[in-house]
Enzyme design. Structure first.
Site, PDB file in Angstrom:
ATOM      1  N   GLU A 159       0.844  -1.261   0.023  1.00 53.56           N
ATOM      2  CA  GLU A 159       0.044   0.047  -0.154  1.00 53.56           C
ATOM      3  C   GLU A 159       0.888   1.384   0.052  1.00 53.56           C
ATOM      4  O   GLU A 159       0.768   2.251  -0.568  1.00 53.56           O
ATOM      5  CB  GLU A 159      -0.967   0.152   1.215  1.00 53.56           C
ATOM      6  CG  GLU A 159      -2.019  -1.066   1.442  1.00 53.56           C
ATOM      7  CD  GLU A 159      -2.772  -1.008   0.054  1.00 53.56           C
ATOM      8  OE1 GLU A 159      -2.637  -0.979  -0.919  1.00 53.56           O
ATOM      9  OE2 GLU A 159      -4.240  -0.921   0.279  1.00 53.56           O
TER      10      GLU A 159
ATOM     11  N   THR B  11      -5.057   6.518  -5.856  1.00 51.84           N
ATOM     12  CA  THR B  11      -5.440   6.890  -4.411  1.00 51.84           C
ATOM     13  C   THR B  11      -4.628   8.031  -3.793  1.00 51.84           C
ATOM     14  O   THR B  11      -5.003   8.726  -3.309  1.00 51.84           O
ATOM     15  CB  THR B  11      -5.075   5.588  -3.402  1.00 51.84           C
ATOM     16  OG1 THR B  11      -6.156   4.586  -4.057  1.00 51.84           O
ATOM     17  CG2 THR B  11      -5.058   5.619  -2.142  1.00 51.84           C
TER      18      THR B  11
HETATM   19  N1  HSE Z   1      -8.755   4.868   3.061  1.00 56.48           N
HETATM   20  C1  HSE Z   1      -7.959   4.958   1.874  1.00 56.48           C
HETATM   21  C2  HSE Z   1      -8.308   6.025   1.235  1.00 56.48           C
HETATM   22  C3  HSE Z   1      -8.328   3.631   0.998  1.00 56.48           C
HETATM   23  O1  HSE Z   1      -9.489   6.613   1.218  1.00 56.48           O
HETATM   24  O2  HSE Z   1      -7.338   6.761   0.716  1.00 56.48           O
HETATM   25  C4  HSE Z   1      -7.863   3.619  -0.236  1.00 56.48           C
HETATM   26  O3  HSE Z   1      -8.467   2.563  -0.971  1.00 56.48           O
END
Ligand code: HSE
Length: 309
Positions: free
Chosen positions: A129, A181
């Site tokens: 991530e 993201t």
């Molecule tokens: N919590 C993260 C965001 C998840 O919203 O940036 C990304 O999939």
């Protein structure tokens, strides 16, 4: 040596509307398929069986980054071959990178004789991530590994709570645009108003209580986001229209899946979830935007392993 396993690694919906970075759940569809084996040659070989053209260099690949963290903790020389067939489109907002990272470490752990705990596997997978979004968030990784709905009470130190959940149907629409993201995080306000924070933590607590108690009305009332959705929803075509019509049709509520662009809605029964799906499709048909939809349920098992033939 010689044992080959198949890994089914599910899509996940992070945030669950009000729980930015702290709530997420796994679904049954879509899922990635991977094959993995220990090799005599040391190191990691990644083979892509899909058309996404993702990097095969382990340092540049999220599954590679996660595996490297596991191999460092293992401490002995070892080699893996990982064949990835992604069904979850990168940048779709349903945990594509988490499915790769989490699937790889869960697979490696099984091949090594289950040396590591789920919590350790989450830690390794968060390196994927970090590579994908610049941040070690666990709200896709944890539900992918644990299954069901997970609460990430804390990332440092890691504290994961798997919640009890009533039966819920999930409708997801993925408009065919890509939202990274890292971009969706960079536009967020770094400060919040106390009055908004109060409403937000009321909703998070309400959602957790609603899920645990199987109180559908409470779940519906709590699916509201005062902090993130107002900023991010502008990246998603017809977001408000989809939300409005879904609720009119009887969905409990929903919102942006992870960092988008997918939108998800929760319903108590399949026929409502189906009408929500049709209504979502009609909205994008009208504006001429391509999409994929999924009508699925919460996957309480997470990643599934089997012996490859
Ligand atoms: N919590 C993260 C965001 C998840 O919203 O940036 C990304 O999939």
């Amino acid at each position: 040596m010689g044992k080959k396993i198949t890994i089914h690694s599910p899509a996940t919906v992070a945030n669950m509307v009000c729980g930015f970075d702290v709530l997420g759940f796994a679904v049954h569809e879509p899922y990635d398929i991977m094959h993995m084996e220990i090799t005599e040659e040391l190191g990691i070989v990644i083979v892509n069986e899909d058309d996404f053209n993702l990097p095969t260099d382990p340092l540049q690949n999220v599954a590679g980054a996660a595996l490297l963290a596991l191999m460092e903790a293992y401490g002995k020389p070892v080699g893996f071959k990982l064949t990835i067939n992604k069904q979850i489109k990168p940048g779709s907002g349903v945990g594509s990178s988490a499915a790769s990272s989490a699937g790889a470490v869960v697979g490696a752990n099984a091949l090594l004789g289950n040396l590591f705990s789920n919590e350790e596997l989450v830690k390794f997978a968060m390196n994927g991530e970090k590579l994908a979004s610049g941040v070690k968030h666990a709200d896709n990784i944890a539900p992918c590994i644990y299954g069901g709905v997970t609460l990430i009470r804390s990332v440092f130190p890691l504290d994961i709570v798997k919640l009890n959940v009533p039966d819920l149907y999930v409708t997801i629409i993925h408009p065919q645009i890509e939202v990274k993201t890292s971009d969706a995080r960079s536009i967020l306000k770094q400060q919040v108003q106390l009055k908004d924070a109060i409403k937000q933590w009321g909703n998070i607590a309400g959602l957790v209580a609603g899920l645990e108690q199987g109180d559908y009305d409470l779940i519906g009332r709590s699916l509201e986001d005062f902090l993130i959705e107002p900023t991010r929803s502008i990246l998603i075509p017809a977001f408000e229209a989809i939300k409005k019509v879904s609720k009119e049709l009887g969905a409990l509520g929903g919102g942006i899946s992870g960092s988008g662009p997918s939108i998800f809605m929760l319903s108590t029964n399949e026929s409502t979830a189906k009408s929500v799906e049709l209504a979502m499709q009609q909205i994008y048909d009208k504006i001429g935007l391509g999409y994929h939809t999924y009508l699925t349920t919460i996957n309480t098992s997470g990643i599934l392993l089997s012996e490859a033939s």
